[in-house]
Scaffold this motif. Structure first.
Motif, short mmCIF file in Angstrom:
data_model
loop_
_atom_site.label_atom_id
_atom_site.label_comp_id
_atom_site.label_asym_id
_atom_site.label_seq_id
_atom_site.Cartn_x
_atom_site.Cartn_y
_atom_site.Cartn_z
N TRP A 40 10.75 0.12 -2.92
CA TRP A 40 11.51 1.17 -3.53
C TRP A 40 10.69 1.69 -4.68
CZ3 TRP A 40 14.94 3.23 -1.24
CH2 TRP A 40 15.93 2.73 -0.39
N MET A 41 9.75 1.03 -5.17
CA MET A 41 9.11 1.72 -6.25
C MET A 41 7.84 2.78 -5.75
SD MET A 41 9.77 0.57 -9.30
CE MET A 41 8.36 0.98 -10.35
N HIS A 42 7.33 2.26 -4.49
CA HIS A 42 6.49 3.17 -3.83
C HIS A 42 7.24 4.53 -3.74
CE1 HIS A 42 2.44 1.36 -3.33
NE2 HIS A 42 3.28 -0.09 -2.98
N ARG A 43 8.37 4.22 -2.98
CA ARG A 43 9.26 5.57 -2.62
C ARG A 43 9.59 6.42 -3.71
NH1 ARG A 43 11.05 7.86 1.73
NH2 ARG A 43 12.78 8.92 1.89
N ALA B 10 5.67 8.87 0.83
CA ALA B 10 6.70 9.21 1.88
C ALA B 10 7.52 10.19 1.75
CB ALA B 10 7.39 7.82 2.50
N ALA B 11 7.19 11.14 0.89
CA ALA B 11 8.03 12.24 0.45
C ALA B 11 8.85 13.01 1.59
CB ALA B 11 7.60 13.09 -0.59
N ARG C 70 0.71 -1.11 -0.13
CA ARG C 70 0.06 0.04 0.12
C ARG C 70 0.78 1.08 -0.04
NH1 ARG C 70 -5.22 -0.73 1.83
NH2 ARG C 70 -5.66 -2.90 2.32
N GLY C 71 2.15 1.02 0.13
CA GLY C 71 2.89 2.30 0.33
C GLY C 71 2.71 3.01 1.82
N PHE C 72 3.56 3.87 2.09
CA PHE C 72 3.65 4.72 3.23
C PHE C 72 2.41 5.55 3.51
CE2 PHE C 72 4.30 8.45 5.82
CZ PHE C 72 4.71 7.99 6.98
N ASP C 73 1.74 5.87 2.60
CA ASP C 73 0.48 6.91 2.93
C ASP C 73 -0.61 5.95 2.78
OD1 ASP C 73 2.35 9.15 2.33
OD2 ASP C 73 1.98 9.07 0.24
#
Length: 204
Positions: A108-111, A116-117, A21-24
């Motif tokens: 890494w792809m999510h970042r 999570a900028a 889901r990514g950080f967000d």
């Protein structure tokens, strides 16, 4: 519960959810539920969401570093790149690592897509030193004028993109790392890409 098993349990759950889901898109409550713990226990052992994310990404970066160090140790001259065969060996080991640990390319792809900028400084601490070291090792075997840094980044981006998304076939099906034929084709293409970017004579 002992500290180490609890931390591992939390980080494993957080890794799965941040990769999906990514950080967000991953909440601390969802991570706690996935670890079968309450939020207070998660906060006690690891901290808040930013702390969790930093711990997950640090563990991922350390695993990548260990895999690359093991690959370099297997080169003809351990710890050094002596020619195309060594470069291919390291590239292959990195690909195999990403195939075996698909959550790491997903993280890494999510970042890289600005997830999570606001969690800054991670790349400076963990990524830049690793890439800088690889550049120094690859530069002596690369052709004059080759942009070694961007060559290395291109390999990383390409491997992570394939590990994460695969390649669509004529029917629109994604051929991914679990498809032996697709993986073999990608590996061969990755060798040619690396050779071209670094200006290497193909390894025999």
């Amino acid at each position: 519960m002992n500290l180490e098993p609890a931390v591992t349990r939390i980080l494993d759950a957080a890794t799965r959810l941040f990769a999906e889901r990514g950080f967000d898109g991953a909440s601390t409550r969802r991570i706690a539920d996935a670890a079968d713990l309450n939020i207070a226990t998660v906060n006690y052992h690891v901290g808040g969401k930013r702390d969790l994310y930093f711990a997950v990404m640090t563990r991922a970066a350390e695993a990548e570093r260990a895999a690359l160090e093991a690959a370099l140790a297997a080169c003809a001259r351990p710890g050094l790149l002596s020619g195309p065969a060594d470069v291919h060996l390291v590239v292959d080991r990195y690909l195999d690592f990403c195939v075996a640990h698909p959550q790491i390319p997903a993280l890494w792809m999510h970042r890289w897509l600005s997830d999570a900028a606001d969690v800054a400084s991670f790349e400076a601490a963990h990524v830049h030193p690793l890439v800088t070291g690889l550049v120094a090792l690859a530069r002596p075997v690369a052709a004059p004028g080759a942009d070694v840094e961007y060559a290395i980044w291109s390999v990383i981006w390409t491997v992570h993109g394939f590990a994460r998304g695969g390649v669509p076939d004529a029917q629109g099906r994604r051929r991914r790392t679990d498809d032996p034929e697709a993986l073999a084709r990608f590996r061969a293409a990755l060798h040619r890409l690396t050779d071209g970017l670094l200006g290497l004579e193909p390894a025999p």
